[in-house]
Design a protein around this motif. Sequence first.
Motif, short mmCIF file in Angstrom:
data_model
loop_
_atom_site.label_atom_id
_atom_site.label_comp_id
_atom_site.label_asym_id
_atom_site.label_seq_id
_atom_site.Cartn_x
_atom_site.Cartn_y
_atom_site.Cartn_z
N GLY A 90 -22.86 19.25 8.74
CA GLY A 90 -22.12 18.30 7.94
C GLY A 90 -20.92 17.75 8.68
O GLY A 90 -20.72 18.01 9.87
N ALA A 91 -20.13 17.00 7.94
CA ALA A 91 -18.94 16.37 8.51
C ALA A 91 -17.88 16.22 7.43
O ALA A 91 -18.19 16.18 6.23
CB ALA A 91 -19.29 15.00 9.11
N GLU A 92 -16.64 16.14 7.87
CA GLU A 92 -15.50 15.99 6.96
C GLU A 92 -14.47 15.05 7.56
O GLU A 92 -14.27 15.03 8.79
CB GLU A 92 -14.85 17.37 6.71
N PHE A 93 -13.86 14.28 6.70
CA PHE A 93 -12.79 13.36 7.13
C PHE A 93 -11.77 13.31 6.00
O PHE A 93 -12.11 13.03 4.85
CB PHE A 93 -13.36 11.96 7.40
N GLU A 94 -10.53 13.63 6.31
CA GLU A 94 -9.47 13.63 5.30
C GLU A 94 -8.16 13.19 5.94
O GLU A 94 -7.98 13.27 7.16
CB GLU A 94 -9.31 15.01 4.68
N GLY A 95 -7.25 12.75 5.09
CA GLY A 95 -5.95 12.35 5.62
C GLY A 95 -5.19 11.48 4.65
O GLY A 95 -5.47 11.43 3.44
N SER A 96 -4.21 10.79 5.18
CA SER A 96 -3.38 9.89 4.39
C SER A 96 -3.10 8.63 5.18
O SER A 96 -3.01 8.65 6.41
CB SER A 96 -2.06 10.57 3.99
N LEU A 97 -2.98 7.54 4.47
CA LEU A 97 -2.73 6.22 5.07
C LEU A 97 -1.47 5.64 4.47
O LEU A 97 -1.38 5.44 3.25
CB LEU A 97 -3.92 5.29 4.82
N PHE A 98 -0.48 5.40 5.32
CA PHE A 98 0.79 4.82 4.91
C PHE A 98 0.61 3.31 4.79
O PHE A 98 0.54 2.59 5.78
CB PHE A 98 1.85 5.19 5.96
N LEU A 99 0.46 2.82 3.55
CA LEU A 99 0.15 1.40 3.33
C LEU A 99 1.40 0.53 3.34
O LEU A 99 1.45 -0.50 4.02
CB LEU A 99 -0.60 1.24 2.00
N THR A 100 2.38 0.91 2.55
CA THR A 100 3.66 0.20 2.52
C THR A 100 4.77 1.24 2.41
O THR A 100 4.52 2.45 2.37
CB THR A 100 3.75 -0.76 1.32
N GLU A 101 5.98 0.77 2.31
CA GLU A 101 7.11 1.69 2.17
C GLU A 101 6.99 2.52 0.91
O GLU A 101 7.48 3.65 0.85
CB GLU A 101 8.42 0.89 2.15
N ASN A 102 6.30 2.00 -0.11
CA ASN A 102 6.21 2.69 -1.40
C ASN A 102 4.83 3.23 -1.73
O ASN A 102 4.69 3.92 -2.73
CB ASN A 102 6.62 1.73 -2.53
N LEU A 103 3.83 2.92 -0.92
CA LEU A 103 2.45 3.24 -1.30
C LEU A 103 1.72 3.97 -0.18
O LEU A 103 1.68 3.50 0.96
CB LEU A 103 1.69 1.96 -1.66
#
Length: 732
Positions: A572-585
């Motif tokens: 299998g495979a896994e992908f996780e994380g966070s994306l900084f879209l704007t200063e508030n989001l």
Amino acid sequence: MKKFVKAALLAGAAWSAMAGMAAAQDAPAQEPEATTVDEIVVTARRRDEALKDVPIAVSALSEERLEQTGAADITALQQQTPNATVQVARGSNSTLIAFIRGVGQQDPLWGFEPGVGLYIDDVYVARPQGAVLDVFDVQRIEVLRGPQGTLYGRNTVGGAIKYVTQRLSPETELTLKGSYGSFNQVDVLAMGSGSLTDNFRIGGAFAKYTRDGYGTNINTGAEHYDKDVEAFRFSAELTPNDDVFVRFAYDLMNDDSNPRHGHREVAGALPDGAVLNNVYDTNAGVGDENSVQTEGWSMTVQGRLNDNWTLKSIVARRDGRTDTVIDFDNTPRPTLDIPAYYEDQQTTLEFQGLFDYDRVQGVMGLFYLDGRAEGAFDTIIGGAGIVTGTGGYVETTSISAYVDVNLDLTDRLHLSLGGRYTLDDKTGDVFRANYLGATRSPLTGGTPRPVLGAVRTDYTRSNSFDQFTPKVALSYDVTDDVTAYASFSQGFKSGGFDMRGDAVATPQTVNGYDPETVDSYEIGLKGRLGPLSFSSAAFYNEYQDQQVTTQVPSGATIASFVDNVGSSTFYGAEFEGSLFLTENLTANFAVGYLNSDFEEFIRYNLTTMMFEDISDLVVLQNAPEWTGYLGLTWNSPLAGGDLTIVPQVSWRDDYSQFEFPNPILDQEGFALVDLSATWTYDRFVVGIYGKNLTDERYRVGGYNFPGALLDNSIIGYYGPPRTVTASVTVKF
């Protein structure tokens, strides 16, 4: 609709990743949140390291993230962690079952070992009873995916979950929190700490959780799926100088919630055996008494010898007792009733030497466990007018030695080598007999009476199991912000004895069963690309001598098997994380894919009294092909404070409750939609949390006992319905 939700969720997570990569060249000027893989510190390798530098697939949820999403207990990990199943066990309120990448154990009977290790501040919790930890006084929770046999030893073939509590503040602090929600939920929490001297601090926390049931026992009028839990923690920390740290911790949990009898999924032929409209209702007659108590203490001493060496010792003791009943037939009659008790004790000692030289870092250690788990349960079969009493114990002594070393071959190329040798000595005692009368047997406090016919099982045996579990990983810093790695690791789960084994039906049960192993090959890439912070992994596992527990109707009783059924492979495979879209989001995401297949599944046939390969009839349990999560975190100033809103949706694909697919009990794919909002103003935090807003009905467990004698006792257990909770926190 479900296909649309699944596609949208997975596409959204993929979009988050691609959008982050595309934006890496011209990232916004604002700094990313303090949740990136190069800023998060974990102890997955028994030492403090940035998540980016650890060649292991690790998910880490901080206190802030858990609070923002309204995580009530440790089962919240299931929604945000790819390829993970973390749930309340069948028929229980506080017993934990955990699977990672399809590897785990859902049978909580004494003597059976879990496949995912649970740790509280580096203290191993051997038994699943009372392990559904409520989230309070926590710094972070780490989920280590894949075998952790080198650093965490036996029974981490699937992975490990680490619950890390807060260190005490040098300042005097007090936090009070109250919550009220659906089904008359009332939660109260008080935490505080302070310094008695310049180098001695104490702290404690008390929590009380109560809630009416999601349903009702129609027969008795009692609440069903209710909650009545008290938890207490105390700690003291001594720092006589900058080089020495001593911590004592104590915790106690009492769960007096009513037992969960489940919901009858198929109508019975006898009266009162109808399928109830509310999946949280039951018609059970065995009773509503249930009690679980766990407590433990630990002492940690850590001292720095010099700039290169630090020594650490951890001594701990844990005790637990459960008295419960489960009505498998869900009727007032004793068609299939199970009263039971479990009791366990464990003492652990661990000594570690942590070293850090210019290009060599690592840890070596010795571990010792002395444990005893015992219990008894009755299988009351009213149709036959008998009860089968089963009781016994298993005593375990485990010793191991391990080492894990990281070598900086160059400034960017790193080699990690590790190995652990484990020796388990086990003694199992099993007794099983039939008694006349469909009431409790003498084993669980029933009327003393002679055994009906011959004793089914009565033996005491000992066995030893040993295993060397290696690990090797090569990692390369592609850039200062991105690391790639490839690894091989092995996990091992100890063998043992079937505490339910019937030596008449299955004579080989007295020989016990052998250990199982998982060989895991993994590659990964993790780091930060502009506004995108991510971790990814692809894995291939070879599962050998797999232990599977099964109970099936046999004549006038139920036969049990614990077999080393053979082997399976899965990848299998896994992908996780966070994306900084704007200063508030910010967007948080996780996607997991799992493909599994049994190559061999050897099962004993009660009719032919021969072993046969039925691998074409079975699947891996609790192993959905796809899991996904997508959440948005929006922050904005409001009325002098800060407002945070978190909408989130999680997806789990179809999965089987057991190795044998069952269209009545198996769960179709489903999505859970949550929405939370918290407002922080000075010392105050006000929150409102909506869970399962679409009011999805989904099974988290079941029992399958068909047949006329047992009145088609096929029952399911369900996850929580839609709930809304409001809370107020004050910090002094």
